[in-house]
Every structure is written in C-alpha cells, then in structure tokens.
Write a protein that holds these residues in place. Structure first.
Motif: not given
Length: 285
Positions: A57-67, A81-85
């Motif tokens: 999904h575009p909202a989760f594109n380019g995040c710094d980290h994914y967990i 999932f957890i996204v870090i940005k």
C-alpha cells in the motif's frame, strides 16, 4: 583482472527495503522500490516452502523500518506489522496491502523512546524488541518501543555487520541475520540469548528477491547496442529515405518464467494484472 562479485544491498543503504520474521519459517521481505512485499511460508498441503508476492500500500511505502509482531493487543487486535518512520512507529494490521483501520492504534503514530531511537536495524523475537547499531556489533532489547528500560548486548562476532536482521517468535525466540561468506554464499545465521548457531544456506528464492539478489545469483546484466535497421547507398546521387521502425522496449515476462514459478504474485482486486506485470519488469532491472 578479477571482477568483484555483485553485492546485495543491505538494509542500512536501502530505505524502504527490509526483512522481518514471524513463526518460523515465515519471512517477509518488503520492497518499496517494487511497490510490493514477499512472504515465505511453509505449505502443509505440498510439504514445501513457498513464496507469495503482495502489493504494498502507498501509505507504507518508503518507511525506515518494518517489524512483524505476533502479540495480540487488548481489543482483539491480532498479529500485525509495525512500521517505523521519522522516530515514530505505527501498528498497521496483518497486511501491508491495505489499511486495516481496526488494527491501526494511532493515526499519527507514537514516538519511539530515546533508548530505542536511531537504530540501524530493528526486529522482534516474541519477547523483546531489538535495536541494532554501530554496524550491527551492538544492540539493546526492550519490552516495547516506548520503553527506556533496555538491556545492552554485544552481538556475536559471526552475526555482526549483517545485511538484514529479523526475529522469529515460534517455535523459539530467535534473531536471524544474513551474511555472505568468502565463497559468495548467502548464509542465514540464527542467535538466541546472544549465542549464535551454525550457519544455514538461505533459500535462493528469498535471496533473489533482495535488492541486488538476481545479479548476485546470476551475474550482472550485460547491455549493448543493437542494430535495428541500416541501408547502403552505392550511387553518387543523394537519396531521401524514411521508414517507421517498430521496436519493443522493456522486459519480456517470458524471461521471468522461472521466477514466476518460484514467486507466486497475488492479484489484487484494485490492482490486478497491472501490478503483476509492473513487478516483474521492475524486478529485472
């Protein structure tokens, strides 16, 4: 003259590209540059390990980290999932293909604690969150991403400077990392309680999906000029000549037939075959 082996791009040099684990052997690879992510999992019916590719999904594109976190939260929020940005994190649900509003805890995210900020790699092993830093030689563990109550560890020498770090929470809590041995083989090293195990070969269906993985497995692509049309004027008279030249530019999906057999591309109702074609063309570059 020796030629350097093509390199796999590490997470520290590839924003939006990451690995995270779940219940072994589940493994996720996020490729923001290809607008997709892959899941490796064990299929009981065929008794084999399979790989599926999903749109990102575009909202989760380019995040710094994914967990990936397996823990169920109060209110029925399950594994997600957890996204870090930008020093904030957001729990986004069980898929990165859609926005699952029931799994989103805070629309603006929550700030990381000072102790868990500015990490080079992050992962979760079912018990703690880990932040790796200083070239993967050190890490700290905390029960949550907002906690300053951390425990410092020195990473085992064989697991330092890993390309990616990811956590497994079942059947045992472990952390995995990818390294390349002197023979050019991608090894998967697991460690628990900061004690490493013997290396295992990583599945090349997974290696090929990493940035630089296809070049690492098959060699760098070779480009050159291709003659499309020519003619010769043997007389002394001037000639005018014009013709339309039709040439297909791009990658042929048939060239990736073997990859398609190993990577099952999931069609999305809103994206459909356009995503599948776009993915395989981009993956060839």
């Amino acid at each position: 003259m020796s030629t350097a082996h093509p390199a796999i791009l590490p997470h520290t040099k590839a924003k939006g590209i990451d690995m995270c684990g779940g219940a072994s052997p589940d493994l996720y690879i996020i490729r923001s540059d290809l607008n997709c992510y892959m899941k490796q999992y064990y299929d009981k019916e065929s008794d084999s390990t399979k790989c599926e590719v999903y749109p990102l999904h575009p909202a989760f594109n380019g995040c710094d980290h994914y967990i990936y976190n397996s823990t169920k939260k109060p209110g029925g929020i399950g594994p997600s999932f957890i996204v870090i940005k930008n020093s904030k994190f957001l729990r986004v649900g069980s898929t990165l293909s859609t926005i699952n509003r029931s799994g989103v805890e805070a629309t603006d995210g929550e700030p990381l604690s000072s102790a868990m900020s500015n990490g080079e790699n992050y992962c979760y092993d079912g018990k703690n969150y880990y932040k790796f830093y200083n070239g993967g030689t050190e890490c700290v563990a905390a029960p949550s991403l907002t906690s300053d109550n951390t425990t410092h560890y020195s990473v085992p020498a064989s697991c330092q400077n890993g390309l990616y770090y990811y956590g497994y929470f079942s059947p045992n809590s472990q952390i995995g990392t990818l390294t390349v041995n002197p023979f050019g083989v991608v090894n998967r090293l697991m460690f628990s309680n900061m004690q490493s195990t013997s290396p295992f070969f990583m599945f090349y269906n997974v290696v090929n999906f990493l940035p630089g993985g296809l070049a690492f497995s098959y060699g760098s692509p070779i480009h050159g000029w291709q003659l499309l049309k020519s003619f010769k004027n043997s007389s002394n008279a001037k000639l005018s000549w014009s013709a339309a030249i039709t040439k297909t530019i791009g990658s042929s999906l048939s060239a990736f037939q073997s990859l398609q057999q190993n990577w099952s591309v999931t069609k999305n109702a809103s994206i459909g075959t356009a995503f599948e074609k776009d993915f395989f063309i981009k993956a060839s570059v």
